[in-house]
Design a protein around this motif. Structure first.
Motif, PDB file in Angstrom:
ATOM      1  N   TYR A  29       0.948  -1.061   0.019  1.00  0.00           N
ATOM      2  CA  TYR A  29      -0.043   0.046   0.165  1.00  0.00           C
ATOM      3  C   TYR A  29       0.904   1.075  -0.019  1.00  0.00           C
ATOM      4  N   ALA A  30       1.902   1.111   0.786  1.00  0.00           N
ATOM      5  CA  ALA A  30       2.792   2.461   0.947  1.00  0.00           C
ATOM      6  C   ALA A  30       3.371   2.648  -0.505  1.00  0.00           C
ATOM      7  N   VAL A  31       3.826   1.964  -0.911  1.00  0.00           N
ATOM      8  CA  VAL A  31       4.621   1.916  -2.366  1.00  0.00           C
ATOM      9  C   VAL A  31       3.591   2.353  -3.343  1.00  0.00           C
ATOM     10  N   VAL A  32       2.610   1.901  -3.621  1.00  0.00           N
ATOM     11  CA  VAL A  32       1.433   2.177  -4.668  1.00  0.00           C
ATOM     12  C   VAL A  32       0.966   3.541  -4.326  1.00  0.00           C
ATOM     13  N   ALA A  33       0.653   3.760  -3.041  1.00  0.00           N
ATOM     14  CA  ALA A  33       0.258   5.437  -2.675  1.00  0.00           C
ATOM     15  C   ALA A  33       1.469   6.445  -3.197  1.00  0.00           C
ATOM     16  N   PHE A  34       2.608   5.888  -2.904  1.00  0.00           N
ATOM     17  CA  PHE A  34       3.766   6.680  -3.388  1.00  0.00           C
ATOM     18  C   PHE A  34       3.757   6.912  -4.717  1.00  0.00           C
ATOM     19  N   GLN A  43       0.581  15.405  -3.483  1.00  0.00           N
ATOM     20  CA  GLN A  43       1.507  15.558  -2.321  1.00  0.00           C
ATOM     21  C   GLN A  43       2.658  16.068  -2.455  1.00  0.00           C
ATOM     22  N   ASP A  44       3.108  17.008  -1.313  1.00  0.00           N
ATOM     23  CA  ASP A  44       4.321  17.914  -1.315  1.00  0.00           C
ATOM     24  C   ASP A  44       5.331  17.037  -0.889  1.00  0.00           C
ATOM     25  N   GLN A  45       5.441  16.076  -0.040  1.00  0.00           N
ATOM     26  CA  GLN A  45       6.281  15.119   0.318  1.00  0.00           C
ATOM     27  C   GLN A  45       5.838  13.641   0.424  1.00  0.00           C
ATOM     28  N   PRO A  46       5.804  13.052  -0.909  1.00  0.00           N
ATOM     29  CA  PRO A  46       5.530  11.699  -1.102  1.00  0.00           C
ATOM     30  C   PRO A  46       6.341  10.577  -0.256  1.00  0.00           C
ATOM     31  N   PHE A  47       7.585  10.797  -0.313  1.00  0.00           N
ATOM     32  CA  PHE A  47       8.454  10.077   0.186  1.00  0.00           C
ATOM     33  C   PHE A  47       8.240   9.935   1.793  1.00  0.00           C
ATOM     34  N   ARG A  48       8.080  11.123   2.405  1.00  0.00           N
ATOM     35  CA  ARG A  48       7.624  11.202   3.757  1.00  0.00           C
ATOM     36  C   ARG A  48       6.575  10.322   4.126  1.00  0.00           C
ATOM     37  N   ALA A  49       5.624  10.530   3.365  1.00  0.00           N
ATOM     38  CA  ALA A  49       4.120  10.013   3.494  1.00  0.00           C
ATOM     39  C   ALA A  49       4.320   8.255   3.373  1.00  0.00           C
ATOM     40  N   ILE A 104       8.437   8.263  12.592  1.00  0.00           N
ATOM     41  CA  ILE A 104       7.071   8.594  12.057  1.00  0.00           C
ATOM     42  C   ILE A 104       6.555   9.852  12.496  1.00  0.00           C
ATOM     43  N   GLU A 105       6.512  10.016  13.884  1.00  0.00           N
ATOM     44  CA  GLU A 105       5.972  10.954  14.819  1.00  0.00           C
ATOM     45  C   GLU A 105       6.697  12.261  14.608  1.00  0.00           C
ATOM     46  N   GLY A 106       8.047  12.167  14.784  1.00  0.00           N
ATOM     47  CA  GLY A 106       8.899  13.328  15.144  1.00  0.00           C
ATOM     48  C   GLY A 106       9.089  13.635  16.183  1.00  0.00           C
ATOM     49  N   ARG A 107       8.448  12.705  17.228  1.00  0.00           N
ATOM     50  CA  ARG A 107       8.549  12.955  18.596  1.00  0.00           C
ATOM     51  C   ARG A 107       8.593  11.910  19.328  1.00  0.00           C
ATOM     52  N   TRP A 108       8.689  11.961  20.833  1.00  0.00           N
ATOM     53  CA  TRP A 108       8.569  10.598  21.479  1.00  0.00           C
ATOM     54  C   TRP A 108       7.264  10.529  21.822  1.00  0.00           C
ATOM     55  N   PRO A 109       6.880   9.190  22.139  1.00  0.00           N
ATOM     56  CA  PRO A 109       5.528   8.914  22.258  1.00  0.00           C
ATOM     57  C   PRO A 109       4.753   9.580  23.450  1.00  0.00           C
ATOM     58  N   PRO A 118       2.366  14.604  11.126  1.00  0.00           N
ATOM     59  CA  PRO A 118       3.210  14.515   9.988  1.00  0.00           C
ATOM     60  C   PRO A 118       2.692  13.885   8.642  1.00  0.00           C
ATOM     61  N   LEU A 119       2.047  12.878   8.567  1.00  0.00           N
ATOM     62  CA  LEU A 119       1.462  12.184   7.490  1.00  0.00           C
ATOM     63  C   LEU A 119       0.308  13.105   7.095  1.00  0.00           C
ATOM     64  N   GLU A 120      -0.429  13.778   7.879  1.00  0.00           N
ATOM     65  CA  GLU A 120      -1.461  14.771   7.411  1.00  0.00           C
ATOM     66  C   GLU A 120      -0.799  15.922   6.490  1.00  0.00           C
ATOM     67  N   ARG A 121       0.426  16.313   6.933  1.00  0.00           N
ATOM     68  CA  ARG A 121       1.307  17.391   6.214  1.00  0.00           C
ATOM     69  C   ARG A 121       1.700  17.135   5.037  1.00  0.00           C
ATOM     70  N   ALA A 122       2.105  15.678   4.905  1.00  0.00           N
ATOM     71  CA  ALA A 122       2.837  15.075   3.848  1.00  0.00           C
ATOM     72  C   ALA A 122       1.823  14.888   2.900  1.00  0.00           C
ATOM     73  N   THR A 123       0.660  14.351   3.024  1.00  0.00           N
ATOM     74  CA  THR A 123      -0.536  14.241   2.172  1.00  0.00           C
ATOM     75  C   THR A 123      -1.425  15.440   1.732  1.00  0.00           C
ATOM     76  N   SER A 124      -1.093  16.770   2.448  1.00  0.00           N
ATOM     77  CA  SER A 124      -1.903  17.981   2.092  1.00  0.00           C
ATOM     78  C   SER A 124      -1.314  18.600   0.635  1.00  0.00           C
ATOM     79  N   LYS A 125      -2.404  19.184   0.184  1.00  0.00           N
ATOM     80  CA  LYS A 125      -1.779  19.954  -1.001  1.00  0.00           C
ATOM     81  C   LYS A 125      -0.982  21.045  -0.722  1.00  0.00           C
TER      82      LYS A 125
END
Length: 125
Positions: A29-34, A43-49, A104-109, A118-125
């Protein structure tokens, strides 16, 4: 008792296969979406997503695999050696899970979440 052990073996195998399937399906799924994101340019950052999607599928797969290990160790034949091995496996998988979560999150849990994922940022227009 043998019948119960046989049933537990089936449950353990099912959990292991579910973990493997989660990783494989998530990776595909990740590769197909990429690829679709690259072709469409949405997407602005498809690799990050893609990395975020792949990381989440690995985390889900690890959860299933840890559950299978716990059942195999505790329910079938709980020897000291098997429990020690389980502890080592859980430590390694926990470290891997934490590392993936930070990646993934860019921060500690335990840190407060940002307003935007971050995923929302990467998938936004």
């Amino acid at each position: 008792m043998l019948e119960k052990a046989g049933q537990l073996e089936i449950v353990i195998a099912a959990l292991e296969y579910a973990g493997i399937a989660a990783i494989i399906v998530g990776a595909v799924y990740a590769v197909v979406a990429f690829g679709m994101a690259l072709l469409s340019g949405v997407q602005d950052q498809p690799f990050r997503a893609m990395r975020a999607r792949l990381g989440r599928s690995i985390l889900l797969g690890l959860e299933f695999l840890v559950a299978a290990d716990i059942i195999a160790t505790v329910a079938i034949e709980p020897t000291l050696q098997k429990v020690a091995t389980l502890g080592a496996l859980i430590l390694v998988r926990t470290f891997l899970s934490l590392s993936l979560e930070v990646e993934i999150e860019g921060r500690w849990p335990w840190q407060r979440a940002d307003a935007e994922h971050p995923l929302e940022r990467a998938t936004s227009k």
